[in-house]
Design a protein around this motif. Structure first.
Motif, PDB file in Angstrom:
ATOM      1  N   MET A   1       5.278  40.135  24.194  1.00 37.06           N
ATOM      2  CA  MET A   1       4.956  41.437  24.786  1.00 37.06           C
ATOM      3  C   MET A   1       6.056  41.818  25.778  1.00 37.06           C
ATOM      4  SD  MET A   1       1.544  42.625  26.916  1.00 37.06           S
ATOM      5  CE  MET A   1       0.452  42.136  25.593  1.00 37.06           C
ATOM      6  N   ASN A   2       6.431  43.067  25.761  1.00 36.16           N
ATOM      7  CA  ASN A   2       7.428  43.557  26.690  1.00 36.16           C
ATOM      8  C   ASN A   2       6.952  43.390  28.129  1.00 36.16           C
ATOM      9  OD1 ASN A   2       8.554  46.021  28.361  1.00 36.16           O
ATOM     10  ND2 ASN A   2      10.014  45.611  26.720  1.00 36.16           N
ATOM     11  N   VAL A   3       7.894  43.110  29.034  1.00 39.34           N
ATOM     12  CA  VAL A   3       7.515  42.855  30.425  1.00 39.34           C
ATOM     13  C   VAL A   3       6.831  44.071  31.038  1.00 39.34           C
ATOM     14  CG1 VAL A   3       8.408  42.325  32.711  1.00 39.34           C
ATOM     15  CG2 VAL A   3       9.315  41.131  30.723  1.00 39.34           C
ATOM     16  N   SER A   4       7.343  45.269  30.772  1.00 37.49           N
ATOM     17  CA  SER A   4       6.731  46.476  31.346  1.00 37.49           C
ATOM     18  C   SER A   4       5.300  46.653  30.864  1.00 37.49           C
ATOM     19  CB  SER A   4       7.575  47.708  30.987  1.00 37.49           C
ATOM     20  OG  SER A   4       8.889  47.575  31.457  1.00 37.49           O
ATOM     21  N   LEU A   6       3.401  44.272  29.761  1.00 34.39           N
ATOM     22  CA  LEU A   6       2.610  43.180  30.327  1.00 34.39           C
ATOM     23  C   LEU A   6       2.178  43.499  31.759  1.00 34.39           C
ATOM     24  CD1 LEU A   6       1.477  40.313  30.091  1.00 34.39           C
ATOM     25  CD2 LEU A   6       3.720  39.448  30.807  1.00 34.39           C
ATOM     26  N   VAL A   7       3.090  44.038  32.555  1.00 36.15           N
ATOM     27  CA  VAL A   7       2.740  44.418  33.931  1.00 36.15           C
ATOM     28  C   VAL A   7       1.661  45.492  33.918  1.00 36.15           C
ATOM     29  CG1 VAL A   7       3.618  45.503  36.026  1.00 36.15           C
ATOM     30  CG2 VAL A   7       4.969  43.747  34.881  1.00 36.15           C
ATOM     31  N   LEU A   8       1.782  46.465  33.006  1.00 33.92           N
ATOM     32  CA  LEU A   8       0.776  47.521  32.919  1.00 33.92           C
ATOM     33  C   LEU A   8      -0.590  46.949  32.546  1.00 33.92           C
ATOM     34  CD1 LEU A   8       0.107  50.543  32.970  1.00 33.92           C
ATOM     35  CD2 LEU A   8       0.805  50.653  30.560  1.00 33.92           C
ATOM     36  N   VAL A   9      -0.608  45.997  31.606  1.00 30.75           N
ATOM     37  CA  VAL A   9      -1.876  45.374  31.212  1.00 30.75           C
ATOM     38  C   VAL A   9      -2.506  44.650  32.392  1.00 30.75           C
ATOM     39  CG1 VAL A   9      -2.885  43.571  29.761  1.00 30.75           C
ATOM     40  CG2 VAL A   9      -1.273  45.203  28.781  1.00 30.75           C
ATOM     41  N   ILE A  10      -1.681  43.932  33.158  1.00 29.94           N
ATOM     42  CA  ILE A  10      -2.207  43.198  34.313  1.00 29.94           C
ATOM     43  C   ILE A  10      -2.750  44.156  35.364  1.00 29.94           C
ATOM     44  CG2 ILE A  10      -1.503  41.733  36.244  1.00 29.94           C
ATOM     45  CD1 ILE A  10       0.397  40.345  34.287  1.00 29.94           C
ATOM     46  N   VAL A  11      -2.073  45.279  35.572  1.00 31.88           N
ATOM     47  CA  VAL A  11      -2.576  46.270  36.531  1.00 31.88           C
ATOM     48  C   VAL A  11      -3.913  46.838  36.061  1.00 31.88           C
ATOM     49  CG1 VAL A  11      -2.128  48.539  37.534  1.00 31.88           C
ATOM     50  CG2 VAL A  11      -0.288  46.848  37.434  1.00 31.88           C
ATOM     51  N   VAL A  12      -4.032  47.097  34.761  1.00 34.54           N
ATOM     52  CA  VAL A  12      -5.304  47.597  34.221  1.00 34.54           C
ATOM     53  C   VAL A  12      -6.410  46.556  34.422  1.00 34.54           C
ATOM     54  CG1 VAL A  12      -6.510  48.274  32.116  1.00 34.54           C
ATOM     55  CG2 VAL A  12      -4.210  49.150  32.581  1.00 34.54           C
ATOM     56  N   ALA A  48      -8.938  42.495  42.890  1.00 34.21           N
ATOM     57  CA  ALA A  48      -7.739  43.099  42.295  1.00 34.21           C
ATOM     58  C   ALA A  48      -6.471  42.391  42.761  1.00 34.21           C
ATOM     59  CB  ALA A  48      -7.685  44.582  42.651  1.00 34.21           C
ATOM     60  N   VAL A  49      -6.419  42.041  44.035  1.00 34.22           N
ATOM     61  CA  VAL A  49      -5.236  41.366  44.570  1.00 34.22           C
ATOM     62  C   VAL A  49      -5.025  40.026  43.877  1.00 34.22           C
ATOM     63  CG1 VAL A  49      -4.376  40.162  46.612  1.00 34.22           C
ATOM     64  CG2 VAL A  49      -5.165  42.513  46.798  1.00 34.22           C
ATOM     65  N   TRP A  50      -6.092  39.240  43.746  1.00 29.04           N
ATOM     66  CA  TRP A  50      -5.947  37.931  43.135  1.00 29.04           C
ATOM     67  C   TRP A  50      -5.815  38.011  41.618  1.00 29.04           C
ATOM     68  CZ3 TRP A  50      -4.592  33.642  45.385  1.00 29.04           C
ATOM     69  CH2 TRP A  50      -4.762  33.533  46.770  1.00 29.04           C
ATOM     70  N   THR A  51      -6.107  39.156  41.051  1.00 31.20           N
ATOM     71  CA  THR A  51      -5.859  39.364  39.628  1.00 31.20           C
ATOM     72  C   THR A  51      -4.398  39.715  39.368  1.00 31.20           C
ATOM     73  OG1 THR A  51      -8.132  40.135  39.320  1.00 31.20           O
ATOM     74  CG2 THR A  51      -6.537  40.718  37.607  1.00 31.20           C
ATOM     75  N   ILE A  52      -3.818  40.509  40.256  1.00 33.75           N
ATOM     76  CA  ILE A  52      -2.485  41.057  40.008  1.00 33.75           C
ATOM     77  C   ILE A  52      -1.380  40.192  40.605  1.00 33.75           C
ATOM     78  CG2 ILE A  52      -0.983  43.032  40.469  1.00 33.75           C
ATOM     79  CD1 ILE A  52      -3.466  44.808  40.375  1.00 33.75           C
ATOM     80  N   LEU A  53      -1.511  39.793  41.873  1.00 32.59           N
ATOM     81  CA  LEU A  53      -0.401  39.140  42.568  1.00 32.59           C
ATOM     82  C   LEU A  53       0.057  37.831  41.918  1.00 32.59           C
ATOM     83  CD1 LEU A  53      -0.893  39.719  46.398  1.00 32.59           C
ATOM     84  CD2 LEU A  53       0.662  40.831  44.796  1.00 32.59           C
ATOM     85  N   PRO A  54      -0.845  36.884  41.590  1.00 40.68           N
ATOM     86  CA  PRO A  54      -0.341  35.647  40.963  1.00 40.68           C
ATOM     87  C   PRO A  54       0.405  35.896  39.655  1.00 40.68           C
ATOM     88  CG  PRO A  54      -2.604  35.370  41.709  1.00 40.68           C
ATOM     89  CD  PRO A  54      -2.296  36.826  41.813  1.00 40.68           C
ATOM     90  N   ALA A  55      -0.122  36.818  38.854  1.00 39.43           N
ATOM     91  CA  ALA A  55       0.541  37.116  37.583  1.00 39.43           C
ATOM     92  C   ALA A  55       1.907  37.751  37.811  1.00 39.43           C
ATOM     93  CB  ALA A  55      -0.349  38.034  36.738  1.00 39.43           C
ATOM     94  N   ALA A 163       0.988  34.649  31.965  1.00 40.30           N
ATOM     95  CA  ALA A 163       0.653  35.713  32.912  1.00 40.30           C
ATOM     96  C   ALA A 163      -0.804  36.145  32.757  1.00 40.30           C
ATOM     97  CB  ALA A 163       1.594  36.899  32.719  1.00 40.30           C
ATOM     98  N   LEU A 164      -1.263  36.286  31.511  1.00 42.16           N
ATOM     99  CA  LEU A 164      -2.654  36.694  31.305  1.00 42.16           C
ATOM    100  C   LEU A 164      -3.615  35.609  31.780  1.00 42.16           C
ATOM    101  CD1 LEU A 164      -2.421  38.436  27.811  1.00 42.16           C
ATOM    102  CD2 LEU A 164      -2.600  39.499  30.064  1.00 42.16           C
ATOM    103  N   LEU A 165      -3.262  34.336  31.555  1.00 42.81           N
ATOM    104  CA  LEU A 165      -4.111  33.249  32.056  1.00 42.81           C
ATOM    105  C   LEU A 165      -4.144  33.237  33.580  1.00 42.81           C
ATOM    106  CD1 LEU A 165      -3.260  30.269  29.656  1.00 42.81           C
ATOM    107  CD2 LEU A 165      -5.396  31.569  29.796  1.00 42.81           C
TER     108      LEU A 165
END
Length: 494
Positions: A1-4, A6-12, A48-55, A163-165
């Protein structure tokens, strides 16, 4: 998956975590926010913070480390005779491998099989896919390109999974930690504080890095050219002796460039300060609210025009106009229609630069004048003073420190201007006081010395860093002095 992506998926995923976290906290409080330590939104923000920041941290580290690992692995697969060559040759080979790898992705399976077997013209085949190569690739390059593509694909898959894990694990742990007395607000505010500190640190470290890079190269320059010759020299002529001759014939005197910088900046300030200050006084004290609401944005549009546009305006319109009008004046006075104002001159550059600086002076001064308390105006008018007397004897003295600071900051903006000077004042490094003749500035010579295919080992190139650090010190001193004036003389009102 493209990095951009992937970042968008993690933000969602983080947004979903925010929603479910807030709902869980509200449910645990039996529908009463008063039973919670923090508002429900903080619990959602915690998830949200602990979902996004570690990834995101994992992605950041991976994006830096993975290419370096892949690079070293691909280079290690090169034949021994290639690895024995100079580093520059190995870099060229790796660049060709990268180009081949990008081209292999675009080939069909049959074409890829031909490329792998070496039965076809790989160079022509890749060129037909928009990937030109300087030479026919060697067999080891194709194998290395296949390895590069395979490792890159594996890295992307591993990054996506990891990243998803990390995002899911962080969300689960944060979701389980939600409790009515859990101090979610404290944790979220610590994260926000850390983000603010990081942003401030980036700005500071960027400035330190810029200064350090310029200072390092400037010190290298001063090992070749005497600082006395540079700072007190009166001739700028950075030419070198013929090949094989000892020494240099160049002269690196700063004085002509510094005088040109200050002279053009002074002329620009003579145009910008009165017009900008009077415009600010009118808009703050005399203009109606409707006129002010329309005029101030229109005036500030000037600040958004690119400086190259001002340079073209000076080159095409202002310079020829001043030249022609001076010829007419000379003809009326002496009968000799010879222009005494050149199209490229200090006056032309200063006038156009002054137009560019008007919104800086006007906007800053307007904000400072309007910040003066209304009670001072009412008190002066109540004692019988006219509006003009109130402005002259009450408002301007109260706002003077801020206005002086605004003028000094505008001056530092004028000193750093380049494009207007290049097109309107020329590139001649001269020491003269005639505003009708061309001069040049430090910034123009920085551009000149760094233009072209030059090596950063000669004084002719390194002098640009000495000029840059000098200009940096000048603007820094102006800004510090402006802050000192504002803080020392600022009126304190109750």
């Amino acid at each position: 998956m493209n990095v951009s992506i992937l970042v968008l998926v993690i933000v969602v995923i983080g947004l979903f975590g925010y929603t479910f976290g807030a709902r869980r906290a509200f449910a645990l409080a039996n529908g009463k926010s008063s039973n919670l330590h923090s508002r429900p939104g903080y619990y959602g923000a915690h998830v949200a913070v602990w979902t996004i920041l570690p990834a995101l941290a994992l992605i950041f580290v991976w994006v830096i480390a993975a290419p370096a690992y892949i690079n070293s692995s691909v280079r290690a697969s090169f034949p021994e005779d290639v690895k024995a060559q100079p580093q520059a040759t190995q870099n060229l080979a790796y660049n060709m491998v990268g180009s081949i790898a990008r081209g292999l992705v675009l080939l069909t399976p049959q074409e890829l099989a031909e490329a792998e077997s070496g039965s076809g013209d790989v160079r022509a085949l890749l060129a037909s896919r928009g990937v030109p190569l300087a030479d026919q690739p060697q067999p080891y390059m194709i194998e290395a390109a296949k390895d590069l593509n395979a490792m890159s694909a594996t890295s992307r898959i591993a990054l996506t999974v990891a990243a998803l894990l990390a995002s899911a694990l962080g969300a689960a742990l944060a979701f389980r930690s939600i409790a009515p007395r859990f101090r979610a607000r404290n944790g979220v505010e610590r994260v926000i504080l850390g983000a603010l500190i990081a942003a401030s640190s980036i700005a500071i470290l960027t400035t330190v890095g810029i200064v350090a890079s310029m200072l390092t190269e400037a010190i290298h320059f001063f090992t070749m050219v005497s600082p006395w010759e540079f700072f007190f020299g009166t001739v700028w002529d950075p030419r070198f002796a013929a090949a094989g001759a000892a020494g240099t014939s160049g002269q690196f005197g700063l004085i002509p460039l510094l005088l040109g910088t200050l002279y053009i900046g002074l002329v620009a300030m003579l145009f910008a300060v009165p017009i900008g200050l009077f415009a600010a006084i009118y808009m703050a004290e005399y203009a109606s609210p409707k006129f002010r609401a329309a005029a101030k944005p229109l005036l500030e549009v000037l600040a958004g025009i690119p400086t190259i546009v001002y340079g073209f305006f000076a080159l095409v319109s202002v310079g020829p106009f001043l030249r022609d009008i001076s010829a007419q004046i000379a003809g009326i006075a002496t009968g000799n229609f010879t222009s005494f104002i050149q199209a490229q001159s200090v006056l032309t550059a200063g006038f156009v630069m002054g137009i560019m600086l008007i919104p800086y002076v006007s906007s800053l001064s307007d904000d400072i004048i309007t910040a003066v308390p209304r009670s001072l105006r009412d008190g002066s008018l109540g004692l019988g003073a006219t509006r003009s007397e109130t402005i002259k004897r009450v408002i301007l003295p109260a706002a003077l420190p801020g206005i002086v600071g605004a003028v000094l900051m505008t001056a530092s903006r004028a000193i750093g201007e380049t494009m207007i000077v290049v097109l309107a004042a020329g590139v001649a490094a001269r020491m003269q006081l005639n505003p009708f003749d061309p001069m040049t500035t430090v910034t123009v010579k920085i551009v000149n010395q760094l233009t072209g295919d030059l090596e950063f080992t000669s004084p002719q190139t390194l002098v640009a860093f000495a000029l840059g650090i000098t200009l940096f010190v000048i603007t820094l001193c102006l800004n510090i002095y402006a802050l000192y004036i504002v803080r020392k003389y600022r009126e304190q009102y109750e």
